[in-house]
Design a protein around this motif. Structure first.
Motif, PDB file in Angstrom:
ATOM      1  N   HIS A 283      -0.006  -7.009  -8.216  1.00  0.00           N
ATOM      2  CA  HIS A 283       0.524  -5.726  -8.578  1.00  0.00           C
ATOM      3  C   HIS A 283       0.058  -5.213  -7.876  1.00  0.00           C
ATOM      4  N   GLU A 284       1.341  -3.954  -7.222  1.00  0.00           N
ATOM      5  CA  GLU A 284       1.042  -2.649  -7.153  1.00  0.00           C
ATOM      6  C   GLU A 284       1.693  -1.965  -6.994  1.00  0.00           C
ATOM      7  N   ILE A 285       1.078  -0.146  -7.367  1.00  0.00           N
ATOM      8  CA  ILE A 285       1.777   1.305  -7.883  1.00  0.00           C
ATOM      9  C   ILE A 285       2.259   1.239  -6.720  1.00  0.00           C
ATOM     10  N   CYS A 286       3.341   1.320  -5.396  1.00  0.00           N
ATOM     11  CA  CYS A 286       3.357   1.747  -4.324  1.00  0.00           C
ATOM     12  C   CYS A 286       4.653   3.045  -3.812  1.00  0.00           C
ATOM     13  N   GLY A 287       4.819   3.302  -4.871  1.00  0.00           N
ATOM     14  CA  GLY A 287       5.895   4.451  -5.036  1.00  0.00           C
ATOM     15  C   GLY A 287       7.305   4.230  -4.453  1.00  0.00           C
ATOM     16  N   LYS A 288       8.238   5.126  -4.100  1.00  0.00           N
ATOM     17  CA  LYS A 288       9.588   4.765  -3.336  1.00  0.00           C
ATOM     18  C   LYS A 288       9.701   6.303  -3.162  1.00  0.00           C
ATOM     19  N   VAL A 289      10.562   6.340  -2.356  1.00  0.00           N
ATOM     20  CA  VAL A 289      11.478   7.059  -1.788  1.00  0.00           C
ATOM     21  C   VAL A 289      12.774   6.519  -1.718  1.00  0.00           C
ATOM     22  N   VAL A 290      13.993   7.875  -2.722  1.00  0.00           N
ATOM     23  CA  VAL A 290      15.614   7.869  -2.318  1.00  0.00           C
ATOM     24  C   VAL A 290      15.825   8.902  -1.483  1.00  0.00           C
TER      25      VAL A 290
ATOM     26  N   GLU B  58       6.805  12.361   7.727  1.00  0.00           N
ATOM     27  CA  GLU B  58       4.820  12.318   7.640  1.00  0.00           C
ATOM     28  C   GLU B  58       5.079  10.886   6.626  1.00  0.00           C
ATOM     29  N   ARG B  59       6.212  10.753   5.775  1.00  0.00           N
ATOM     30  CA  ARG B  59       5.671   9.605   4.750  1.00  0.00           C
ATOM     31  C   ARG B  59       5.696   7.907   6.031  1.00  0.00           C
ATOM     32  N   GLU B  60       7.769   8.395   6.009  1.00  0.00           N
ATOM     33  CA  GLU B  60       8.354   7.179   6.735  1.00  0.00           C
ATOM     34  C   GLU B  60       8.614   7.171   7.640  1.00  0.00           C
ATOM     35  N   PRO B  61       8.131   7.071   8.687  1.00  0.00           N
ATOM     36  CA  PRO B  61       8.216   7.259  10.447  1.00  0.00           C
ATOM     37  C   PRO B  61      10.009   7.148  10.999  1.00  0.00           C
ATOM     38  N   SER B  62       9.903   6.571  10.403  1.00  0.00           N
ATOM     39  CA  SER B  62      10.737   5.404  10.947  1.00  0.00           C
ATOM     40  C   SER B  62      12.599   5.510  10.163  1.00  0.00           C
ATOM     41  N   ILE B  63      12.340   6.307   9.100  1.00  0.00           N
ATOM     42  CA  ILE B  63      13.488   7.303   8.214  1.00  0.00           C
ATOM     43  C   ILE B  63      13.774   8.099   8.930  1.00  0.00           C
TER      44      ILE B  63
ATOM     45  N   LEU C 195       8.974   2.004  -1.088  1.00  0.00           N
ATOM     46  CA  LEU C 195      10.056   0.835  -1.247  1.00  0.00           C
ATOM     47  C   LEU C 195      10.904   2.531  -0.753  1.00  0.00           C
ATOM     48  N   VAL C 196      11.978   1.929   0.055  1.00  0.00           N
ATOM     49  CA  VAL C 196      12.751   2.657   1.207  1.00  0.00           C
ATOM     50  C   VAL C 196      13.835   3.044  -0.133  1.00  0.00           C
ATOM     51  N   TYR C 197      14.813   3.642  -0.680  1.00  0.00           N
ATOM     52  CA  TYR C 197      16.422   3.460  -1.239  1.00  0.00           C
ATOM     53  C   TYR C 197      17.081   4.179  -1.329  1.00  0.00           C
ATOM     54  N   PRO C 198      18.107   4.327  -0.662  1.00  0.00           N
ATOM     55  CA  PRO C 198      19.422   4.815  -0.380  1.00  0.00           C
ATOM     56  C   PRO C 198      19.605   5.954  -2.159  1.00  0.00           C
ATOM     57  N   VAL C 199      20.194   6.845  -2.198  1.00  0.00           N
ATOM     58  CA  VAL C 199      21.210   7.808  -3.402  1.00  0.00           C
ATOM     59  C   VAL C 199      21.949   6.703  -3.349  1.00  0.00           C
ATOM     60  N   PRO C 200      22.294   5.584  -4.719  1.00  0.00           N
ATOM     61  CA  PRO C 200      23.170   4.696  -5.164  1.00  0.00           C
ATOM     62  C   PRO C 200      24.851   5.346  -5.406  1.00  0.00           C
ATOM     63  N   ASP C 201      25.396   4.429  -5.620  1.00  0.00           N
ATOM     64  CA  ASP C 201      26.952   5.158  -5.514  1.00  0.00           C
ATOM     65  C   ASP C 201      27.034   4.663  -7.086  1.00  0.00           C
TER      66      ASP C 201
END
Length: 406
Positions: free
Chosen positions: A86-93, A129-134, A243-249
Protein backbone atom coordinates in the motif's frame (compact mmCIF):
# COMPACT_ATOMS: atom_id res chain seq x y z
CA UNK A 1 -23.77 -31.58 1.19
CA UNK A 2 -25.18 -30.15 4.42
CA UNK A 3 -23.30 -27.96 6.89
CA UNK A 4 -24.05 -26.43 10.26
CA UNK A 5 -23.02 -22.96 11.50
CA UNK A 6 -23.72 -20.69 14.41
CA UNK A 7 -23.61 -17.69 12.06
CA UNK A 8 -23.93 -17.77 8.29
CA UNK A 9 -22.52 -14.79 6.40
CA UNK A 10 -23.67 -14.59 2.79
CA UNK A 11 -21.09 -12.83 0.62
CA UNK A 12 -17.33 -13.29 0.37
CA UNK A 13 -16.46 -9.72 -0.51
CA UNK A 14 -14.35 -7.45 1.65
CA UNK A 15 -17.18 -6.45 4.02
CA UNK A 16 -18.35 -10.03 4.52
CA UNK A 17 -14.82 -11.25 5.19
CA UNK A 18 -13.99 -8.36 7.55
CA UNK A 19 -17.17 -9.15 9.49
CA UNK A 20 -16.41 -12.87 9.57
CA UNK A 21 -12.86 -12.26 10.78
CA UNK A 22 -14.00 -9.96 13.58
CA UNK A 23 -16.89 -12.21 14.63
CA UNK A 24 -14.69 -15.29 14.81
CA UNK A 25 -12.09 -13.49 16.91
CA UNK A 26 -14.46 -11.76 19.31
CA UNK A 27 -17.06 -14.47 19.88
CA UNK A 28 -15.52 -17.84 19.04
CA UNK A 29 -18.74 -18.69 17.21
CA UNK A 30 -18.73 -21.14 14.31
CA UNK A 31 -18.88 -18.74 11.36
CA UNK A 32 -19.39 -19.92 7.79
CA UNK A 33 -19.04 -17.55 4.83
CA UNK A 34 -20.99 -18.59 1.74
CA UNK A 35 -19.68 -17.10 -1.50
CA UNK A 36 -21.51 -17.61 -4.80
CA UNK A 37 -18.38 -17.51 -6.95
CA UNK A 38 -15.50 -19.98 -6.93
CA UNK A 39 -13.19 -17.41 -5.37
CA UNK A 40 -13.55 -14.47 -3.03
CA UNK A 41 -13.79 -10.78 -3.96
CA UNK A 42 -14.91 -11.37 -7.54
CA UNK A 43 -17.21 -8.37 -7.87
CA UNK A 44 -17.16 -4.95 -6.19
CA UNK A 45 -14.06 -5.72 -4.08
CA UNK A 46 -12.04 -7.02 -7.00
CA UNK A 47 -13.06 -4.37 -9.53
CA UNK A 48 -12.74 -1.09 -7.65
CA UNK A 49 -10.10 1.58 -8.14
CA UNK A 50 -7.98 0.58 -5.16
CA UNK A 51 -8.20 3.94 -3.39
CA UNK A 52 -7.81 4.21 0.37
CA UNK A 53 -10.28 7.04 0.89
CA UNK A 54 -9.59 9.77 3.41
CA UNK A 55 -13.16 10.52 4.52
CA UNK A 56 -13.23 13.93 2.84
CA UNK A 57 -16.61 13.84 1.09
CA UNK A 58 -19.08 12.43 3.56
CA UNK A 59 -21.65 14.19 5.71
CA UNK A 60 -20.19 14.61 9.22
CA UNK A 61 -21.70 12.09 11.60
CA UNK A 62 -22.91 9.79 8.81
CA UNK A 63 -22.01 6.10 8.79
CA UNK A 64 -19.76 6.74 5.81
CA UNK A 65 -17.87 9.53 7.56
CA UNK A 66 -17.45 7.75 10.89
CA UNK A 67 -16.50 4.38 9.44
CA UNK A 68 -14.24 5.72 6.69
CA UNK A 69 -12.13 7.88 8.98
CA UNK A 70 -11.80 5.16 11.60
CA UNK A 71 -11.50 2.33 9.09
CA UNK A 72 -8.78 4.03 7.03
CA UNK A 73 -6.40 4.10 9.98
CA UNK A 74 -7.22 0.49 10.87
CA UNK A 75 -6.77 -0.62 7.27
CA UNK A 76 -3.32 0.96 6.97
CA UNK A 77 -2.25 -0.68 10.25
CA UNK A 78 -3.58 -4.05 9.04
CA UNK A 79 -1.70 -3.74 5.75
CA UNK A 80 1.52 -3.01 7.60
CA UNK A 81 1.03 -5.96 9.94
CA UNK A 82 0.17 -8.43 7.17
CA UNK A 83 2.61 -7.13 4.51
CA UNK A 84 -0.06 -5.99 2.06
CA UNK A 85 1.44 -3.49 -0.39
CA UNK A 86 0.00 0.00 0.00
CA UNK A 87 1.04 3.64 -0.30
CA UNK A 88 -0.25 6.86 1.24
CA UNK A 89 0.39 9.10 -1.75
CA UNK A 90 -2.14 11.88 -1.20
CA UNK A 91 -4.59 13.36 -3.69
CA UNK A 92 -5.53 16.73 -5.08
CA UNK A 93 -9.13 17.80 -5.66
CA UNK A 94 -9.05 20.44 -8.37
CA UNK A 95 -11.42 23.32 -9.04
CA UNK A 96 -11.52 24.21 -12.73
CA UNK A 97 -13.92 27.17 -12.60
CA UNK A 98 -14.93 29.83 -10.07
CA UNK A 99 -18.08 28.02 -8.90
CA UNK A 100 -15.95 25.04 -7.98
CA UNK A 101 -13.50 27.17 -6.00
CA UNK A 102 -16.28 27.99 -3.52
CA UNK A 103 -17.28 24.32 -3.35
CA UNK A 104 -13.65 23.41 -2.74
CA UNK A 105 -13.62 25.51 0.42
CA UNK A 106 -16.84 23.83 1.60
CA UNK A 107 -15.20 20.48 0.94
CA UNK A 108 -12.18 21.45 3.03
CA UNK A 109 -14.48 22.41 5.91
CA UNK A 110 -16.29 19.09 5.63
CA UNK A 111 -12.98 17.23 5.72
CA UNK A 112 -11.95 19.08 8.85
CA UNK A 113 -15.29 18.23 10.45
CA UNK A 114 -14.49 14.58 9.69
CA UNK A 115 -11.16 14.82 11.49
CA UNK A 116 -8.78 15.33 8.57
CA UNK A 117 -5.71 17.40 9.31
CA UNK A 118 -2.90 18.79 7.20
CA UNK A 119 -5.03 19.65 4.17
CA UNK A 120 -3.63 22.48 2.08
CA UNK A 121 -5.36 24.79 -0.38
CA UNK A 122 -3.15 25.20 -3.43
CA UNK A 123 -3.10 28.09 -5.87
CA UNK A 124 -2.95 27.37 -9.59
CA UNK A 125 0.81 27.97 -9.46
CA UNK A 126 1.34 25.69 -6.45
CA UNK A 127 -0.72 22.97 -8.11
CA UNK A 128 1.46 23.22 -11.24
CA UNK A 129 4.53 22.49 -9.11
CA UNK A 130 2.95 19.25 -7.90
CA UNK A 131 0.98 18.26 -11.02
CA UNK A 132 2.45 20.06 -14.07
CA UNK A 133 -0.07 18.49 -16.47
CA UNK A 134 -3.17 19.53 -14.50
CA UNK A 135 -4.84 22.87 -15.17
CA UNK A 136 -7.13 24.41 -12.54
CA UNK A 137 -7.80 27.61 -10.63
CA UNK A 138 -7.14 26.02 -7.24
CA UNK A 139 -6.84 22.64 -5.58
CA UNK A 140 -7.13 20.96 -2.20
CA UNK A 141 -4.29 18.66 -1.20
CA UNK A 142 -5.48 15.77 0.99
CA UNK A 143 -2.46 13.89 2.36
CA UNK A 144 -4.31 10.92 3.92
CA UNK A 145 -5.49 9.34 0.66
CA UNK A 146 -3.69 6.20 -0.48
CA UNK A 147 -3.74 3.20 -2.80
CA UNK A 148 -3.90 -0.57 -2.26
CA UNK A 149 -5.10 -3.77 -3.93
CA UNK A 150 -8.32 -4.56 -2.08
CA UNK A 151 -8.40 -8.10 -3.44
CA UNK A 152 -5.14 -8.72 -1.61
CA UNK A 153 -6.61 -7.13 1.51
CA UNK A 154 -9.64 -9.43 1.27
CA UNK A 155 -7.36 -12.44 0.89
CA UNK A 156 -5.49 -11.41 4.03
CA UNK A 157 -8.83 -11.17 5.88
CA UNK A 158 -9.63 -14.67 4.61
CA UNK A 159 -6.37 -16.08 5.95
CA UNK A 160 -6.94 -14.56 9.38
CA UNK A 161 -10.59 -15.68 9.43
CA UNK A 162 -9.84 -19.30 8.56
CA UNK A 163 -6.94 -19.23 11.00
CA UNK A 164 -9.47 -18.47 13.73
CA UNK A 165 -11.45 -21.58 12.74
CA UNK A 166 -13.85 -19.99 10.29
CA UNK A 167 -15.08 -21.82 7.20
CA UNK A 168 -15.29 -20.39 3.68
CA UNK A 169 -17.66 -22.10 1.24
CA UNK A 170 -17.16 -20.95 -2.34
CA UNK A 171 -19.50 -21.90 -5.18
CA UNK A 172 -22.50 -21.59 -2.86
CA UNK A 173 -25.01 -19.47 -4.78
CA UNK A 174 -28.05 -18.99 -2.56
CA UNK A 175 -31.31 -19.96 -4.28
CA UNK A 176 -33.68 -19.82 -1.31
CA UNK A 177 -33.74 -19.18 2.43
CA UNK A 178 -36.09 -20.75 4.97
CA UNK A 179 -36.55 -19.14 8.37
CA UNK A 180 -37.90 -21.10 11.31
CA UNK A 181 -38.21 -20.44 15.01
CA UNK A 182 -34.68 -21.62 15.84
CA UNK A 183 -32.99 -22.11 12.50
CA UNK A 184 -32.24 -20.38 9.21
CA UNK A 185 -31.64 -22.69 6.26
CA UNK A 186 -29.90 -21.49 3.09
CA UNK A 187 -30.26 -23.65 -0.02
CA UNK A 188 -27.77 -23.31 -2.87
CA UNK A 189 -28.70 -23.81 -6.50
CA UNK A 190 -26.32 -26.80 -6.43
CA UNK A 191 -28.49 -28.51 -3.80
CA UNK A 192 -26.06 -27.89 -0.91
CA UNK A 193 -27.52 -26.65 2.38
CA UNK A 194 -26.20 -24.57 5.27
CA UNK A 195 -28.17 -24.54 8.53
CA UNK A 196 -27.45 -21.67 10.90
CA UNK A 197 -28.83 -20.04 14.00
CA UNK A 198 -28.16 -16.52 12.73
CA UNK A 199 -27.72 -14.85 9.35
CA UNK A 200 -25.70 -11.83 8.22
CA UNK A 201 -26.32 -10.66 4.66
CA UNK A 202 -23.29 -9.05 2.98
CA UNK A 203 -24.48 -9.95 -0.52
CA UNK A 204 -23.47 -6.71 -2.26
CA UNK A 205 -25.06 -6.69 -5.71
CA UNK A 206 -27.70 -9.15 -4.49
CA UNK A 207 -28.22 -7.89 -0.94
CA UNK A 208 -31.81 -6.77 -1.58
CA UNK A 209 -32.77 -10.14 -3.09
CA UNK A 210 -31.18 -12.05 -0.23
CA UNK A 211 -33.13 -9.95 2.27
CA UNK A 212 -36.34 -10.68 0.38
CA UNK A 213 -35.55 -14.42 0.34
CA UNK A 214 -35.22 -14.22 4.13
CA UNK A 215 -38.64 -12.56 4.45
CA UNK A 216 -37.34 -9.03 5.05
CA UNK A 217 -38.54 -6.07 2.99
CA UNK A 218 -35.34 -4.18 2.08
CA UNK A 219 -37.23 -0.96 1.33
CA UNK A 220 -35.01 -0.32 -1.68
CA UNK A 221 -33.70 -1.97 -4.82
CA UNK A 222 -30.13 -2.42 -5.98
CA UNK A 223 -29.53 -0.80 -9.37
CA UNK A 224 -26.17 -1.66 -10.96
CA UNK A 225 -24.01 1.14 -12.37
CA UNK A 226 -20.96 0.21 -14.39
CA UNK A 227 -17.79 2.24 -14.05
CA UNK A 228 -15.47 1.97 -17.05
CA UNK A 229 -11.78 2.86 -17.05
CA UNK A 230 -9.05 3.69 -19.47
CA UNK A 231 -5.38 3.49 -18.54
CA UNK A 232 -2.61 5.91 -19.43
CA UNK A 233 -0.10 4.26 -21.69
CA UNK A 234 2.99 3.31 -19.67
CA UNK A 235 5.15 5.96 -21.33
CA UNK A 236 2.63 8.63 -20.26
CA UNK A 237 2.00 7.48 -16.68
CA UNK A 238 4.50 10.05 -15.38
CA UNK A 239 1.91 12.72 -16.20
CA UNK A 240 0.26 11.96 -12.82
CA UNK A 241 2.08 12.15 -9.47
CA UNK A 242 -0.82 12.06 -6.98
CA UNK A 243 -4.45 11.01 -7.36
CA UNK A 244 -6.31 13.79 -9.19
CA UNK A 245 -10.04 14.30 -8.67
CA UNK A 246 -12.51 16.97 -9.79
CA UNK A 247 -14.76 18.73 -7.31
CA UNK A 248 -17.71 16.31 -7.08
CA UNK A 249 -21.25 17.16 -8.16
CA UNK A 250 -23.23 17.30 -4.88
CA UNK A 251 -26.32 15.85 -6.60
CA UNK A 252 -24.74 12.43 -7.09
CA UNK A 253 -22.83 9.88 -4.96
CA UNK A 254 -20.29 9.47 -7.79
CA UNK A 255 -17.00 11.40 -7.81
CA UNK A 256 -16.63 12.10 -11.54
CA UNK A 257 -13.86 10.95 -13.88
CA UNK A 258 -10.42 11.23 -12.31
CA UNK A 259 -6.85 9.95 -12.49
CA UNK A 260 -5.79 7.21 -10.08
CA UNK A 261 -2.34 5.78 -9.58
CA UNK A 262 -2.39 2.01 -9.02
CA UNK A 263 -0.40 0.15 -6.40
CA UNK A 264 1.06 -2.28 -8.98
CA UNK A 265 2.01 0.54 -11.35
CA UNK A 266 0.24 2.59 -13.99
CA UNK A 267 -2.56 5.16 -13.89
CA UNK A 268 -6.28 4.58 -14.37
CA UNK A 269 -8.52 7.27 -15.88
CA UNK A 270 -12.22 7.22 -15.11
CA UNK A 271 -14.69 5.90 -14.20
CA UNK A 272 -17.94 6.97 -15.77
CA UNK A 273 -21.23 5.78 -14.22
CA UNK A 274 -23.42 4.10 -16.81
CA UNK A 275 -26.49 1.99 -16.06
CA UNK A 276 -25.49 -1.68 -16.33
CA UNK A 277 -27.86 -4.06 -18.12
CA UNK A 278 -27.24 -6.83 -15.58
CA UNK A 279 -26.16 -6.95 -11.97
CA UNK A 280 -22.93 -8.48 -13.22
CA UNK A 281 -22.90 -6.27 -16.31
CA UNK A 282 -19.22 -5.50 -16.79
CA UNK A 283 -19.66 -5.03 -20.56
CA UNK A 284 -22.43 -3.71 -22.81
CA UNK A 285 -23.06 -7.23 -24.06
CA UNK A 286 -23.70 -8.51 -20.52
CA UNK A 287 -27.50 -8.42 -20.49
CA UNK A 288 -29.92 -10.05 -18.05
CA UNK A 289 -33.58 -9.92 -19.09
CA UNK A 290 -34.54 -10.86 -15.53
CA UNK A 291 -32.57 -7.96 -14.06
CA UNK A 292 -33.93 -5.50 -16.62
CA UNK A 293 -37.55 -6.56 -16.00
CA UNK A 294 -37.10 -6.17 -12.25
CA UNK A 295 -35.62 -2.71 -12.69
CA UNK A 296 -38.35 -1.61 -15.09
CA UNK A 297 -41.08 -2.79 -12.71
CA UNK A 298 -39.65 -0.87 -9.76
CA UNK A 299 -41.22 2.55 -9.26
CA UNK A 300 -38.07 3.94 -7.68
CA UNK A 301 -36.08 3.10 -10.79
CA UNK A 302 -38.60 4.81 -13.07
CA UNK A 303 -38.58 7.93 -10.86
CA UNK A 304 -34.78 7.95 -10.84
CA UNK A 305 -34.54 7.74 -14.63
CA UNK A 306 -37.18 10.46 -15.00
CA UNK A 307 -35.10 12.71 -12.80
CA UNK A 308 -31.63 11.99 -14.19
CA UNK A 309 -32.17 10.90 -17.81
CA UNK A 310 -30.04 13.70 -19.26
CA UNK A 311 -27.13 12.76 -17.03
CA UNK A 312 -27.65 9.11 -17.91
CA UNK A 313 -27.48 9.79 -21.63
CA UNK A 314 -24.30 11.79 -21.13
CA UNK A 315 -22.70 8.85 -19.32
CA UNK A 316 -23.81 6.48 -22.09
CA UNK A 317 -22.29 8.77 -24.71
CA UNK A 318 -18.94 8.78 -22.89
CA UNK A 319 -19.14 5.00 -22.63
CA UNK A 320 -19.73 4.45 -26.34
CA UNK A 321 -17.58 7.29 -27.65
CA UNK A 322 -13.93 7.44 -26.60
CA UNK A 323 -13.41 11.08 -27.73
CA UNK A 324 -16.29 12.11 -25.43
CA UNK A 325 -14.63 10.28 -22.53
CA UNK A 326 -11.29 11.91 -23.33
CA UNK A 327 -12.93 15.36 -23.46
CA UNK A 328 -14.22 14.86 -19.91
CA UNK A 329 -10.68 14.05 -18.77
CA UNK A 330 -9.23 16.99 -20.72
CA UNK A 331 -11.13 19.28 -18.40
CA UNK A 332 -8.45 18.32 -15.86
CA UNK A 333 -5.55 17.62 -18.24
CA UNK A 334 -5.84 19.73 -21.44
CA UNK A 335 -2.80 18.11 -23.11
CA UNK A 336 -4.35 14.62 -22.99
CA UNK A 337 -4.72 12.96 -26.42
CA UNK A 338 -6.85 10.02 -27.52
CA UNK A 339 -3.80 7.87 -28.12
CA UNK A 340 -2.55 8.50 -24.57
CA UNK A 341 -5.25 6.13 -23.34
CA UNK A 342 -5.76 2.41 -23.76
CA UNK A 343 -8.80 0.37 -22.62
CA UNK A 344 -8.82 -0.56 -18.95
CA UNK A 345 -11.11 -2.58 -16.73
CA UNK A 346 -14.58 -1.97 -15.38
CA UNK A 347 -16.53 -2.51 -12.19
CA UNK A 348 -20.16 -2.57 -11.14
CA UNK A 349 -21.39 -0.51 -8.20
CA UNK A 350 -24.39 -1.80 -6.25
CA UNK A 351 -26.33 1.44 -5.85
CA UNK A 352 -29.40 1.33 -3.61
CA UNK A 353 -32.33 3.28 -5.06
CA UNK A 354 -35.19 4.26 -2.75
CA UNK A 355 -38.88 4.10 -3.73
CA UNK A 356 -38.97 7.88 -4.32
CA UNK A 357 -36.21 7.57 -6.92
CA UNK A 358 -33.44 9.02 -4.76
CA UNK A 359 -30.03 7.37 -4.49
CA UNK A 360 -29.22 6.12 -1.01
CA UNK A 361 -26.17 8.11 -0.01
CA UNK A 362 -25.18 6.49 3.29
CA UNK A 363 -24.48 2.92 4.34
CA UNK A 364 -27.69 1.05 5.20
CA UNK A 365 -27.76 -1.80 7.70
CA UNK A 366 -31.10 -3.35 8.71
CA UNK A 367 -31.80 -5.65 11.64
CA UNK A 368 -34.47 -8.35 11.89
CA UNK A 369 -34.98 -11.26 14.30
CA UNK A 370 -31.75 -13.33 14.16
CA UNK A 371 -30.63 -11.45 11.04
CA UNK A 372 -28.55 -8.44 9.99
CA UNK A 373 -28.71 -7.17 6.41
CA UNK A 374 -26.09 -4.85 4.86
CA UNK A 375 -28.25 -3.27 2.15
CA UNK A 376 -26.08 -0.42 0.89
CA UNK A 377 -22.31 -0.46 1.22
CA UNK A 378 -20.76 1.30 -1.79
CA UNK A 379 -17.52 3.29 -1.68
CA UNK A 380 -15.87 3.87 0.78
CA UNK A 381 -16.91 0.46 2.15
CA UNK A 382 -13.62 -1.19 1.17
CA UNK A 383 -11.61 1.47 3.02
CA UNK A 384 -14.04 1.25 5.95
CA UNK A 385 -14.33 -2.55 5.95
CA UNK A 386 -12.66 -3.19 9.31
CA UNK A 387 -14.76 -0.53 10.98
CA UNK A 388 -17.95 -1.82 9.34
CA UNK A 389 -17.05 -5.38 10.37
CA UNK A 390 -16.60 -4.26 13.96
CA UNK A 391 -19.93 -2.40 13.91
CA UNK A 392 -21.78 -5.42 12.53
CA UNK A 393 -20.07 -7.66 15.10
CA UNK A 394 -21.17 -5.38 17.94
CA UNK A 395 -24.72 -5.40 16.57
CA UNK A 396 -24.63 -9.20 16.32
CA UNK A 397 -23.35 -9.62 19.88
CA UNK A 398 -26.23 -7.52 21.17
CA UNK A 399 -28.99 -8.69 18.81
CA UNK A 400 -28.08 -12.38 18.86
CA UNK A 401 -27.07 -12.50 22.53
CA UNK A 402 -23.59 -13.79 21.78
CA UNK A 403 -20.88 -14.15 24.42
CA UNK A 404 -17.81 -12.04 23.75
CA UNK A 405 -14.51 -13.79 24.47
CA UNK A 406 -12.04 -11.02 23.54
Amino acid sequence: MEERADILIIGGGIVGLATAMTLARRTGAMVVVAEAENEIARHQTGHNSGVIHSGLYYKPGSLKAVNCTRGREELVAFCREHNVAHEICGKVVVAVDEDEVARLEALRQRGEANGLTGMTTLSAEALKEREPSIQARAALLVPQTGIVDFKQVADAYRRVFTGWGGVLRTGFRVASIQTGRDEIVAHADSGDVIRATYLINCGGLYSDRIASMAGVDPGLQIVPFRGEYYELRPERSSLIRHLVYPVPDPRFPFLGVHFTRMIHGGVEAGPNAVLALAREGYRWRDISVRDLLRMASYGGFRRMTGRYWRTGFGEMRRSLNKPAFVNALRRLMPELQDNDLMPGGSGVRAQAVLPDGSLADDFRIAEAPRMIHVLNAPSPAATASLSIGRDITSRAIQLFGLREIS
